[in-house]
Scaffold this motif. Sequence first.
Motif, PDB file in Angstrom:
ATOM      1  N   GLY A 146     -45.447 -28.709  39.570  1.00 58.70           N
ATOM      2  CA  GLY A 146     -45.292 -27.236  38.890  1.00 58.70           C
ATOM      3  C   GLY A 146     -45.854 -26.441  39.556  1.00 58.70           C
ATOM      4  N   ASN A 147     -46.718 -26.550  40.723  1.00 60.82           N
ATOM      5  CA  ASN A 147     -47.362 -25.119  41.001  1.00 60.82           C
ATOM      6  C   ASN A 147     -47.821 -24.307  40.367  1.00 60.82           C
ATOM      7  N   LEU A 148     -48.169 -24.806  39.279  1.00 64.88           N
ATOM      8  CA  LEU A 148     -49.129 -24.374  38.294  1.00 64.88           C
ATOM      9  C   LEU A 148     -50.426 -23.905  38.605  1.00 64.88           C
ATOM     10  N   ASP A 149     -51.364 -22.939  37.963  1.00 67.12           N
ATOM     11  CA  ASP A 149     -52.594 -22.518  38.288  1.00 67.12           C
ATOM     12  C   ASP A 149     -52.914 -23.270  37.150  1.00 67.12           C
ATOM     13  N   TYR A 150     -54.702 -23.628  36.571  1.00 62.60           N
ATOM     14  CA  TYR A 150     -55.010 -23.707  35.611  1.00 62.60           C
ATOM     15  C   TYR A 150     -54.855 -23.360  34.483  1.00 62.60           C
ATOM     16  N   ALA A 151     -54.835 -21.657  34.182  1.00 63.37           N
ATOM     17  CA  ALA A 151     -54.185 -21.270  33.342  1.00 63.37           C
ATOM     18  C   ALA A 151     -53.159 -21.337  32.427  1.00 63.37           C
ATOM     19  N   SER A 152     -52.165 -21.523  33.576  1.00 64.13           N
ATOM     20  CA  SER A 152     -50.799 -21.824  33.492  1.00 64.13           C
ATOM     21  C   SER A 152     -50.577 -23.137  32.608  1.00 64.13           C
ATOM     22  N   ILE A 153     -51.016 -24.518  33.048  1.00 67.60           N
ATOM     23  CA  ILE A 153     -50.688 -25.824  33.150  1.00 67.60           C
ATOM     24  C   ILE A 153     -51.106 -25.384  31.737  1.00 67.60           C
ATOM     25  N   ALA A 154     -52.965 -24.650  31.178  1.00 65.73           N
ATOM     26  CA  ALA A 154     -52.977 -24.779  29.777  1.00 65.73           C
ATOM     27  C   ALA A 154     -52.178 -24.538  28.831  1.00 65.73           C
ATOM     28  N   THR A 155     -51.431 -23.233  29.362  1.00 60.49           N
ATOM     29  CA  THR A 155     -50.372 -22.550  28.814  1.00 60.49           C
ATOM     30  C   THR A 155     -48.814 -24.016  28.054  1.00 60.49           C
ATOM     31  N   ALA A 156     -48.784 -24.865  29.535  1.00 57.57           N
ATOM     32  CA  ALA A 156     -47.951 -25.370  29.080  1.00 57.57           C
ATOM     33  C   ALA A 156     -48.273 -26.498  28.062  1.00 57.57           C
ATOM     34  N   MET A 157     -49.354 -26.955  28.409  1.00 59.74           N
ATOM     35  CA  MET A 157     -49.375 -28.607  27.576  1.00 59.74           C
ATOM     36  C   MET A 157     -49.926 -28.108  26.539  1.00 59.74           C
ATOM     37  N   GLU A 158     -50.691 -26.458  26.264  1.00 63.84           N
ATOM     38  CA  GLU A 158     -50.991 -26.244  24.727  1.00 63.84           C
ATOM     39  C   GLU A 158     -52.274 -26.473  24.510  1.00 63.84           C
ATOM     40  N   VAL A 159     -53.001 -26.096  25.248  1.00 64.22           N
ATOM     41  CA  VAL A 159     -54.667 -26.842  25.695  1.00 64.22           C
ATOM     42  C   VAL A 159     -55.411 -25.467  26.393  1.00 64.22           C
ATOM     43  N   PRO A 160     -57.102 -25.823  26.084  1.00 65.96           N
ATOM     44  CA  PRO A 160     -57.973 -25.175  26.435  1.00 65.96           C
ATOM     45  C   PRO A 160     -57.410 -25.146  28.473  1.00 65.96           C
ATOM     46  N   VAL A 161     -57.983 -24.095  28.775  1.00 71.18           N
ATOM     47  CA  VAL A 161     -57.901 -23.980  30.448  1.00 71.18           C
ATOM     48  C   VAL A 161     -59.372 -25.165  30.397  1.00 71.18           C
ATOM     49  N   GLY A 162     -60.220 -25.477  29.790  1.00 76.26           N
ATOM     50  CA  GLY A 162     -61.225 -26.633  30.149  1.00 76.26           C
ATOM     51  C   GLY A 162     -60.912 -27.615  30.318  1.00 76.26           C
ATOM     52  N   THR A 163     -60.092 -27.710  29.437  1.00 74.94           N
ATOM     53  CA  THR A 163     -59.345 -29.626  29.081  1.00 74.94           C
ATOM     54  C   THR A 163     -58.878 -30.014  30.167  1.00 74.94           C
TER      55      THR A 163
ATOM     56  N   THR B 192     -62.051 -28.196  42.731  1.00 77.84           N
ATOM     57  CA  THR B 192     -61.275 -26.430  43.951  1.00 77.84           C
ATOM     58  C   THR B 192     -59.650 -26.520  43.055  1.00 77.84           C
ATOM     59  N   ASP B 193     -59.786 -25.400  42.485  1.00 76.00           N
ATOM     60  CA  ASP B 193     -58.730 -25.382  42.626  1.00 76.00           C
ATOM     61  C   ASP B 193     -57.098 -24.797  43.892  1.00 76.00           C
ATOM     62  N   TYR B 194     -57.137 -25.677  44.545  1.00 79.08           N
ATOM     63  CA  TYR B 194     -56.732 -26.038  46.166  1.00 79.08           C
ATOM     64  C   TYR B 194     -55.204 -25.031  45.712  1.00 79.08           C
ATOM     65  N   GLY B 195     -55.847 -23.567  46.945  1.00 77.59           N
ATOM     66  CA  GLY B 195     -55.389 -22.745  47.558  1.00 77.59           C
ATOM     67  C   GLY B 195     -54.455 -21.728  46.163  1.00 77.59           C
ATOM     68  N   ARG B 196     -54.945 -21.988  45.026  1.00 73.20           N
ATOM     69  CA  ARG B 196     -54.532 -21.593  43.535  1.00 73.20           C
ATOM     70  C   ARG B 196     -54.958 -20.276  43.311  1.00 73.20           C
ATOM     71  N   THR B 197     -54.923 -19.411  42.853  1.00 70.38           N
ATOM     72  CA  THR B 197     -55.875 -18.434  41.697  1.00 70.38           C
ATOM     73  C   THR B 197     -55.972 -18.924  40.463  1.00 70.38           C
ATOM     74  N   ASP B 198     -57.203 -19.125  40.504  1.00 71.44           N
ATOM     75  CA  ASP B 198     -56.659 -19.829  38.794  1.00 71.44           C
ATOM     76  C   ASP B 198     -57.481 -18.249  37.804  1.00 71.44           C
ATOM     77  N   THR B 199     -56.488 -17.729  37.176  1.00 72.08           N
ATOM     78  CA  THR B 199     -55.993 -16.839  36.617  1.00 72.08           C
ATOM     79  C   THR B 199     -55.622 -16.965  35.376  1.00 72.08           C
ATOM     80  N   ALA B 200     -56.232 -15.623  34.328  1.00 67.77           N
ATOM     81  CA  ALA B 200     -55.568 -15.745  32.702  1.00 67.77           C
ATOM     82  C   ALA B 200     -54.097 -15.751  32.803  1.00 67.77           C
ATOM     83  N   PRO B 201     -53.968 -16.106  31.723  1.00 65.42           N
ATOM     84  CA  PRO B 201     -52.038 -16.269  31.497  1.00 65.42           C
ATOM     85  C   PRO B 201     -51.966 -14.586  31.340  1.00 65.42           C
ATOM     86  N   GLN B 202     -51.155 -14.147  32.181  1.00 65.39           N
ATOM     87  CA  GLN B 202     -50.401 -13.253  32.268  1.00 65.39           C
ATOM     88  C   GLN B 202     -49.837 -12.614  30.610  1.00 65.39           C
TER      89      GLN B 202
END
Length: 197
Positions: A143-160, A185-195
Amino acid sequence: MSPDNDVIERSAREPAVFATLYDRHASSVFRYAAQRLGDHAADDVMSETFLVAFERRSAYDLTVVDARPWLLGIATRLMRKHVRLEATAWKGMIADLTAQIVPDLIDLAGARIDAHRLTQRLAKALRRLPEIDRDTLLLYAWGNLDYASIATAMEVPVGTVRSRLNRARRQLRRAAGIETLEQETDYGRTDTAPQHA
């Protein structure tokens, strides 16, 4: 061009505007589903994803600008219905997935026989991952999502998300016979907060 959250908000008054979201994100949803299920099933998942999104658009968090994580989250939940199809599709996808998830493992294996055995061990390890860990991993890799976007998609906190990816990587490294203490490491992706707007 209006951001996704504006399009979703306007679609409450003007339903036809929702087609803009389809135009922007249909190819991403299709690619993600196709990598997991193959092209034929991906068409169904993509169509159903936008149908569900349209029906649930009133529940969308309008502070989130990018709707792609939300859409991929819907697609992920829909794909759980297609588990049998996904299982048959694994064989052709394992080498590609392992190359994306665990960098340089094939190079480290050396000989072709070793690489083949490694691929088999990794395929087995991927099948054994808990469904939530595998979904998280596939949102990251395909899906090429960063951690924050995965958290949004899965409806869980970034820590999860971090925990799930770390656990999945550990299991894959163990299956590959590689034990490391390297930092996650989040290989090659910036771990940003949701926009947000």
